[in-house]
Write a protein that holds these residues in place. Structure first.
Motif, PDB file in Angstrom:
ATOM      1  N   MET A   1       7.880   9.928  12.472  1.00 13.54           N
ATOM      2  CA  MET A   1       6.776   9.112  12.939  1.00 13.54           C
ATOM      3  C   MET A   1       5.741   9.010  11.816  1.00 13.54           C
ATOM      4  O   MET A   1       5.452   9.980  11.135  1.00 13.54           O
ATOM      5  CB  MET A   1       6.137   9.721  14.182  1.00 13.54           C
ATOM      6  CG  MET A   1       4.910   8.960  14.589  1.00 13.54           C
ATOM      7  SD  MET A   1       4.145   9.288  16.197  1.00 13.54           S
ATOM      8  CE  MET A   1       4.438  10.952  16.548  1.00 13.54           C
ATOM      9  N   LEU A   2       5.186   7.823  11.667  1.00 17.51           N
ATOM     10  CA  LEU A   2       4.112   7.593  10.709  1.00 17.51           C
ATOM     11  C   LEU A   2       2.793   7.432  11.448  1.00 17.51           C
ATOM     12  O   LEU A   2       2.752   6.854  12.540  1.00 17.51           O
ATOM     13  CB  LEU A   2       4.371   6.326   9.894  1.00 17.51           C
ATOM     14  CG  LEU A   2       5.556   6.321   8.945  1.00 17.51           C
ATOM     15  CD1 LEU A   2       5.701   4.949   8.296  1.00 17.51           C
ATOM     16  CD2 LEU A   2       5.404   7.392   7.892  1.00 17.51           C
ATOM     17  N   LYS A   3       1.732   7.927  10.816  1.00 13.87           N
ATOM     18  CA  LYS A   3       0.376   7.698  11.308  1.00 13.87           C
ATOM     19  C   LYS A   3      -0.369   6.979  10.197  1.00 13.87           C
ATOM     20  O   LYS A   3      -0.354   7.427   9.050  1.00 13.87           O
ATOM     21  CB  LYS A   3      -0.316   9.010  11.664  1.00 13.87           C
ATOM     22  CG  LYS A   3       0.302   9.683  12.869  1.00 13.87           C
ATOM     23  CD  LYS A   3      -0.457  10.925  13.265  1.00 13.87           C
ATOM     24  CE  LYS A   3       0.174  11.529  14.515  1.00 13.87           C
ATOM     25  NZ  LYS A   3      -0.577  12.702  14.966  1.00 13.87           N
ATOM     26  N   VAL A   4      -1.001   5.867  10.550  1.00 12.92           N
ATOM     27  CA  VAL A   4      -1.690   5.029   9.570  1.00 12.92           C
ATOM     28  C   VAL A   4      -3.134   4.840  10.022  1.00 12.92           C
ATOM     29  O   VAL A   4      -3.383   4.311  11.109  1.00 12.92           O
ATOM     30  CB  VAL A   4      -0.998   3.652   9.434  1.00 12.92           C
ATOM     31  CG1 VAL A   4      -1.709   2.799   8.409  1.00 12.92           C
ATOM     32  CG2 VAL A   4       0.479   3.814   9.086  1.00 12.92           C
ATOM     33  N   TYR A   5      -4.067   5.291   9.184  1.00 14.28           N
ATOM     34  CA  TYR A   5      -5.490   5.167   9.465  1.00 14.28           C
ATOM     35  C   TYR A   5      -6.074   4.134   8.502  1.00 14.28           C
ATOM     36  O   TYR A   5      -5.808   4.192   7.303  1.00 14.28           O
ATOM     37  CB  TYR A   5      -6.201   6.508   9.240  1.00 14.28           C
ATOM     38  CG  TYR A   5      -5.724   7.597  10.163  1.00 14.28           C
ATOM     39  CD1 TYR A   5      -6.428   7.906  11.323  1.00 14.28           C
ATOM     40  CD2 TYR A   5      -4.570   8.322   9.873  1.00 14.28           C
ATOM     41  CE1 TYR A   5      -5.984   8.915  12.170  1.00 14.28           C
ATOM     42  CE2 TYR A   5      -4.127   9.327  10.722  1.00 14.28           C
ATOM     43  CZ  TYR A   5      -4.834   9.614  11.867  1.00 14.28           C
ATOM     44  OH  TYR A   5      -4.401  10.611  12.715  1.00 14.28           O
ATOM     45  N   SER A   6      -6.857   3.194   9.036  1.00 15.93           N
ATOM     46  CA  SER A   6      -7.487   2.198   8.168  1.00 15.93           C
ATOM     47  C   SER A   6      -8.969   2.083   8.501  1.00 15.93           C
ATOM     48  O   SER A   6      -9.390   2.314   9.638  1.00 15.93           O
ATOM     49  CB  SER A   6      -6.808   0.833   8.309  1.00 15.93           C
ATOM     50  OG  SER A   6      -6.991   0.300   9.606  1.00 15.93           O
ATOM     51  N   ASP A   7      -9.746   1.730   7.471  1.00 19.99           N
ATOM     52  CA  ASP A   7     -11.188   1.551   7.658  1.00 19.99           C
ATOM     53  C   ASP A   7     -11.701   0.641   6.555  1.00 19.99           C
ATOM     54  O   ASP A   7     -11.054   0.446   5.527  1.00 19.99           O
ATOM     55  CB  ASP A   7     -11.908   2.890   7.617  1.00 19.99           C
ATOM     56  CG  ASP A   7     -13.299   2.825   8.256  1.00 19.99           C
ATOM     57  OD1 ASP A   7     -13.631   1.810   8.906  1.00 19.99           O
ATOM     58  OD2 ASP A   7     -14.055   3.799   8.100  1.00 19.99           O
ATOM     59  N   ALA A   8     -12.885   0.083   6.781  1.00 18.23           N
ATOM     60  CA  ALA A   8     -13.559  -0.752   5.791  1.00 18.23           C
ATOM     61  C   ALA A   8     -14.994  -0.288   5.647  1.00 18.23           C
ATOM     62  O   ALA A   8     -15.579   0.251   6.582  1.00 18.23           O
ATOM     63  CB  ALA A   8     -13.527  -2.224   6.217  1.00 18.23           C
ATOM     64  N   ALA A   9     -15.539  -0.503   4.466  1.00 17.52           N
ATOM     65  CA  ALA A   9     -16.957  -0.232   4.196  1.00 17.52           C
ATOM     66  C   ALA A   9     -17.533  -1.485   3.549  1.00 17.52           C
ATOM     67  O   ALA A   9     -16.947  -2.022   2.607  1.00 17.52           O
ATOM     68  CB  ALA A   9     -17.104   0.968   3.271  1.00 17.52           C
ATOM     69  N   VAL A  10     -18.666  -1.943   4.086  1.00 18.19           N
ATOM     70  CA  VAL A  10     -19.300  -3.172   3.591  1.00 18.19           C
ATOM     71  C   VAL A  10     -20.746  -2.868   3.239  1.00 18.19           C
ATOM     72  O   VAL A  10     -21.444  -2.183   3.980  1.00 18.19           O
ATOM     73  CB  VAL A  10     -19.228  -4.295   4.654  1.00 18.19           C
ATOM     74  CG1 VAL A  10     -19.896  -5.561   4.157  1.00 18.19           C
ATOM     75  CG2 VAL A  10     -17.784  -4.573   5.045  1.00 18.19           C
ATOM     76  N   ASN A  11     -21.185  -3.395   2.095  1.00 20.02           N
ATOM     77  CA  ASN A  11     -22.567  -3.241   1.651  1.00 20.02           C
ATOM     78  C   ASN A  11     -23.273  -4.577   1.853  1.00 20.02           C
ATOM     79  O   ASN A  11     -23.161  -5.464   1.022  1.00 20.02           O
ATOM     80  CB  ASN A  11     -22.596  -2.813   0.179  1.00 20.02           C
ATOM     81  CG  ASN A  11     -23.996  -2.555  -0.317  1.00 20.02           C
ATOM     82  OD1 ASN A  11     -24.904  -2.336   0.468  1.00 20.02           O
ATOM     83  ND2 ASN A  11     -24.165  -2.581  -1.622  1.00 20.02           N
ATOM     84  N   GLY A  12     -23.983  -4.716   2.968  1.00 22.62           N
ATOM     85  CA  GLY A  12     -24.606  -5.986   3.334  1.00 22.62           C
ATOM     86  C   GLY A  12     -23.783  -6.668   4.403  1.00 22.62           C
ATOM     87  O   GLY A  12     -22.706  -6.205   4.763  1.00 22.62           O
ATOM     88  N   ASN A  13     -24.275  -7.770   4.915  1.00 19.75           N
ATOM     89  CA  ASN A  13     -23.526  -8.498   5.940  1.00 19.75           C
ATOM     90  C   ASN A  13     -23.810  -9.991   5.819  1.00 19.75           C
ATOM     91  O   ASN A  13     -24.742 -10.467   6.447  1.00 19.75           O
ATOM     92  CB  ASN A  13     -23.878  -7.981   7.329  1.00 19.75           C
ATOM     93  CG  ASN A  13     -22.878  -8.448   8.371  1.00 19.75           C
ATOM     94  OD1 ASN A  13     -21.752  -8.794   8.050  1.00 19.75           O
ATOM     95  ND2 ASN A  13     -23.287  -8.442   9.620  1.00 19.75           N
TER      96      ASN A  13
END
Length: 133
Positions: A1-13
């Protein structure tokens, strides 16, 4: 089994953005910290993080395991689960994620609180620093 974690970081919007991906499984531990070019809002960057995570699995022939995806973006998790998103801006990202997911034998998309996604979060911040430079 694979576990995949993803996230993003943004400076401003919108602003500069980076993504982080952690992939773990039997004998596998991969970390990716990637800068994104251009200007991004948070939700779009989160979709891009998920898209790139799925793409990595497809490109590296990791599609035959049971795969659990984890994201701290409720928009991304719910949209993929329902195969629907109201926003026209997000539709191309959702459609590409869904098309890529057809290659995965079995998968689950899970929303997790931010505090449970620290590994991908730290990598996303590293990716953001690369994007700012």
């Amino acid at each position: 089994m694979l576990k995949v974690y993803s996230d993003a970081a943004v400076n401003g919007n919108p602003g500069s953005a980076g993504i982080g991906i952690v992939i773990t499984g039997a004998g596998m531990y991969t970390q990716l910290a990637l800068p994104l070019e251009g200007q991004w809002d948070n939700h779009t960057a989160e979709f891009e993080a998920m898209r790139l995570a799925i793409s990595w699995l497809v490109e590296n022939d990791q599609t035959h395991s049971i795969t659990q995806f984890f994201t701290d973006s409720q928009v991304v998790a719910r949209s993929i689960e329902k195969k629907y998103v109201k926003s026209e801006t997000f539709k191309p990202y959702l459609n590409e994620c869904l098309a890529l997911l057809e290659s995965i034998s079995y998968y689950e998309i899970n929303w997790i609180p931010e505090k449970q996604n620290k590994g991908a979060d730290n990598l996303a911040k590293q990716g953001l620093q690369k994007a700012i430079r």
